[in-house]
Write a protein that holds these residues in place. Structure first.
Motif, PDB file in Angstrom:
ATOM      1  N   ASP A 218       0.831  -1.203   0.000  1.00 33.15           N
ATOM      2  CA  ASP A 218       0.000   0.000   0.000  1.00 33.15           C
ATOM      3  C   ASP A 218       0.867   1.254   0.000  1.00 33.15           C
ATOM      4  O   ASP A 218       0.473   2.297  -0.509  1.00 33.15           O
ATOM      5  CB  ASP A 218      -0.912   0.019   1.234  1.00 33.15           C
ATOM      6  CG  ASP A 218      -1.820  -1.191   1.288  1.00 33.15           C
ATOM      7  OD1 ASP A 218      -2.641  -1.344   0.360  1.00 33.15           O
ATOM      8  OD2 ASP A 218      -1.714  -1.992   2.233  1.00 33.15           O
ATOM      9  N   VAL A 219       2.034   1.135   0.615  1.00 30.79           N
ATOM     10  CA  VAL A 219       2.973   2.254   0.692  1.00 30.79           C
ATOM     11  C   VAL A 219       4.373   1.723   0.387  1.00 30.79           C
ATOM     12  O   VAL A 219       4.766   0.682   0.909  1.00 30.79           O
ATOM     13  CB  VAL A 219       2.990   2.900   2.097  1.00 30.79           C
ATOM     14  CG1 VAL A 219       3.896   4.136   2.108  1.00 30.79           C
ATOM     15  CG2 VAL A 219       1.582   3.270   2.558  1.00 30.79           C
ATOM     16  N   ASN A 239      -0.038   0.893  -7.992  1.00 33.04           N
ATOM     17  CA  ASN A 239      -1.140   1.647  -7.379  1.00 33.04           C
ATOM     18  C   ASN A 239      -0.898   1.928  -5.898  1.00 33.04           C
ATOM     19  O   ASN A 239      -1.847   2.036  -5.125  1.00 33.04           O
ATOM     20  CB  ASN A 239      -2.468   0.886  -7.530  1.00 33.04           C
ATOM     21  CG  ASN A 239      -3.056   1.036  -8.921  1.00 33.04           C
ATOM     22  OD1 ASN A 239      -3.136   2.145  -9.438  1.00 33.04           O
ATOM     23  ND2 ASN A 239      -3.431  -0.066  -9.532  1.00 33.04           N
ATOM     24  N   CYS A 240       0.367   2.049  -5.506  1.00 24.63           N
ATOM     25  CA  CYS A 240       0.630   2.315  -4.091  1.00 24.63           C
ATOM     26  C   CYS A 240       1.184   3.728  -3.912  1.00 24.63           C
ATOM     27  O   CYS A 240       1.632   4.370  -4.861  1.00 24.63           O
ATOM     28  CB  CYS A 240       1.575   1.275  -3.497  1.00 24.63           C
ATOM     29  SG  CYS A 240       3.304   1.488  -3.925  1.00 24.63           S
ATOM     30  N   LYS A 263       0.028  10.119   5.463  1.00 27.48           N
ATOM     31  CA  LYS A 263      -0.023  10.420   4.037  1.00 27.48           C
ATOM     32  C   LYS A 263      -0.872   9.381   3.308  1.00 27.48           C
ATOM     33  O   LYS A 263      -1.625   9.712   2.386  1.00 27.48           O
ATOM     34  CB  LYS A 263       1.398  10.450   3.444  1.00 27.48           C
ATOM     35  CG  LYS A 263       2.209  11.664   3.839  1.00 27.48           C
ATOM     36  CD  LYS A 263       3.637  11.582   3.314  1.00 27.48           C
ATOM     37  CE  LYS A 263       3.708  11.763   1.818  1.00 27.48           C
ATOM     38  NZ  LYS A 263       3.404  13.137   1.403  1.00 27.48           N
ATOM     39  N   TYR A 264      -0.746   8.132   3.723  1.00 33.65           N
ATOM     40  CA  TYR A 264      -1.562   7.066   3.126  1.00 33.65           C
ATOM     41  C   TYR A 264      -3.039   7.308   3.413  1.00 33.65           C
ATOM     42  O   TYR A 264      -3.882   7.183   2.511  1.00 33.65           O
ATOM     43  CB  TYR A 264      -1.135   5.714   3.688  1.00 33.65           C
ATOM     44  CG  TYR A 264      -2.074   4.578   3.333  1.00 33.65           C
ATOM     45  CD1 TYR A 264      -2.086   4.023   2.057  1.00 33.65           C
ATOM     46  CD2 TYR A 264      -2.967   4.074   4.283  1.00 33.65           C
ATOM     47  CE1 TYR A 264      -2.954   2.997   1.730  1.00 33.65           C
ATOM     48  CE2 TYR A 264      -3.834   3.035   3.961  1.00 33.65           C
ATOM     49  CZ  TYR A 264      -3.827   2.507   2.698  1.00 33.65           C
ATOM     50  OH  TYR A 264      -4.694   1.481   2.376  1.00 33.65           O
ATOM     51  N   GLN A 265      -3.372   7.664   4.634  1.00 34.79           N
ATOM     52  CA  GLN A 265      -4.774   7.899   4.995  1.00 34.79           C
ATOM     53  C   GLN A 265      -5.352   9.073   4.216  1.00 34.79           C
ATOM     54  O   GLN A 265      -6.509   9.035   3.786  1.00 34.79           O
ATOM     55  CB  GLN A 265      -4.887   8.148   6.503  1.00 34.79           C
ATOM     56  CG  GLN A 265      -4.597   6.900   7.331  1.00 34.79           C
ATOM     57  CD  GLN A 265      -4.698   7.139   8.820  1.00 34.79           C
ATOM     58  OE1 GLN A 265      -4.512   8.263   9.306  1.00 34.79           O
ATOM     59  NE2 GLN A 265      -4.977   6.087   9.572  1.00 34.79           N
ATOM     60  N   TYR A 270      -8.394   8.085  -3.000  1.00 35.14           N
ATOM     61  CA  TYR A 270      -7.881   8.220  -4.368  1.00 35.14           C
ATOM     62  C   TYR A 270      -7.195   6.929  -4.799  1.00 35.14           C
ATOM     63  O   TYR A 270      -7.408   6.442  -5.923  1.00 35.14           O
ATOM     64  CB  TYR A 270      -6.898   9.389  -4.436  1.00 35.14           C
ATOM     65  CG  TYR A 270      -6.141   9.452  -5.743  1.00 35.14           C
ATOM     66  CD1 TYR A 270      -6.746   9.957  -6.896  1.00 35.14           C
ATOM     67  CD2 TYR A 270      -4.822   8.986  -5.827  1.00 35.14           C
ATOM     68  CE1 TYR A 270      -6.058  10.005  -8.102  1.00 35.14           C
ATOM     69  CE2 TYR A 270      -4.131   9.028  -7.027  1.00 35.14           C
ATOM     70  CZ  TYR A 270      -4.750   9.529  -8.161  1.00 35.14           C
ATOM     71  OH  TYR A 270      -4.064   9.565  -9.357  1.00 35.14           O
ATOM     72  N   LEU A 271      -6.376   6.356  -3.925  1.00 32.98           N
ATOM     73  CA  LEU A 271      -5.671   5.119  -4.246  1.00 32.98           C
ATOM     74  C   LEU A 271      -6.639   3.978  -4.495  1.00 32.98           C
ATOM     75  O   LEU A 271      -6.460   3.171  -5.416  1.00 32.98           O
ATOM     76  CB  LEU A 271      -4.709   4.750  -3.114  1.00 32.98           C
ATOM     77  CG  LEU A 271      -3.519   5.686  -2.898  1.00 32.98           C
ATOM     78  CD1 LEU A 271      -2.794   5.346  -1.598  1.00 32.98           C
ATOM     79  CD2 LEU A 271      -2.551   5.618  -4.078  1.00 32.98           C
ATOM     80  N   GLU A 272      -7.683   3.885  -3.665  1.00 28.81           N
ATOM     81  CA  GLU A 272      -8.669   2.833  -3.836  1.00 28.81           C
ATOM     82  C   GLU A 272      -9.416   2.987  -5.155  1.00 28.81           C
ATOM     83  O   GLU A 272      -9.715   1.997  -5.848  1.00 28.81           O
ATOM     84  CB  GLU A 272      -9.675   2.838  -2.670  1.00 28.81           C
ATOM     85  CG  GLU A 272      -9.087   2.322  -1.374  1.00 28.81           C
ATOM     86  CD  GLU A 272      -8.603   0.896  -1.484  1.00 28.81           C
ATOM     87  OE1 GLU A 272      -9.434   0.014  -1.802  1.00 28.81           O
ATOM     88  OE2 GLU A 272      -7.403   0.636  -1.273  1.00 28.81           O
TER      89      GLU A 272
END
Length: 278
Positions: A218-219, A239-240, A263-265, A270-272
């Protein structure tokens, strides 16, 4: 003697306070999405040693301590899979003495990690070494196999160590093995010849990837402020979130992990959306 005792008491108290504050912050963060898988390119060990005028190898030793801390923070906040890029296949092109030096350090650190039984057992860590392990020196390969065997029953969290690995090796290997499988399935032979009407799909390749044993990251984090992927997880990182803190790897710690998850949260929806469109 009394001064040393008081110093120890104060140290334990501060450690307890830090642990409590960390737990409170992680509980707050858990109200949002937590990445299931974080991958790290551990860049900057040598620059750290040069920066502080340390002896050869001191940067890698400091980097190992940083890895232990980063793993602890990731597992505490709820990250299940952590992948680290330990040694690239391309690094075998370095001078033989330099390669041997890194092999010796790797062997030392694998054995050092397995002595951290408190952390391994507390977080239920299963260790997996990913890559062309036959390229490793025998002592390193044997140590890696022992670590995998010793932690094989753990399923709570995972540590994947990419050694003798590059994406440019992983992807063609997966293509070859997918063709071999398709040939055996449809032609009942093992000549690797695929019928023109057969289609090798992405799912066929992913099944044969070294990294196919875990979800895609994911990251993807590269320390030292560098933004190059260096032939690492090129297939899996489409897509990470890419995150490049300026800290050299031995300087990586609590706040770099926290900021990366924030930053991921912030980018989660958008990532999903991008994953669904892929």
């Amino acid at each position: 003697m009394e001064e040393a005792r008081q110093s120890g008491v104060i140290g334990k108290l501060l450690g307890s306070v830090n642990s409590t504050m960390r737990r409170i912050l992680f509980t707050f963060m858990s109200s949002g999405p937590i990445p299931q898988h974080i991958a790290f390119i551990m860049d900057g060990n040598r620059r750290f040693a040069k920066k502080w005028k340390l002896e050869e190898g001191a940067g890698h030793k400091a980097g190992f301590l940083a890895l232990m801390s980063v793993l602890k923070y990731c597992y505490e906040v709820g990250v299940k899979y952590v992948t680290v890029y330990a040694f690239s296949l391309d690094n075998f092109n370095r001078r033989p003495d330099e390669v041997q030096y890194v092999m010796d350090i790797m062997h030392e650190k694998i054995e050092g990690f397995m002595k951290e039984l408190d952390m391994v057992n507390r977080y239920g860590v299963r260790v997996l070494f990913i890559g062309d392990l036959n390229r490793l020196d025998e002592p390193v390969r044997v140590a890696a196999e022992k670590a995998m065997e010793a932690t094989a029953k753990n399923t709570k969290t995972y540590l994947l160590v990419c050694v003798a690995y590059t994406s440019s090796h992983e992807i063609p290997r997966a293509v070859y093995e997918a063709c071999q499988e398709k040939s055996k399935t449809n032609n009942n032979d093992d000549d690797g010849i695929v019928d023109v009407n057969d289609v090798i799909k992405a799912v066929d390749l992913e099944k044969h990837m070294y990294m196919g044993v875990v979800p895609d990251p994911d990251v993807l984090v590269r320390s030292s402020g560098e933004t190059r992927l260096s032939n690492f997880l090129l297939w899996q990182s489409n897509n990470c979130l890419l995150y490049s803190p300026k800290a050299l790897w031995p300087e990586m710690g609590f706040w770099q992990v926290v900021w990366g998850i924030f930053k991921y949260q912030r980018s989660y929806y958008y990532l999903e959306k991008q994953k669904k469109q892929a």
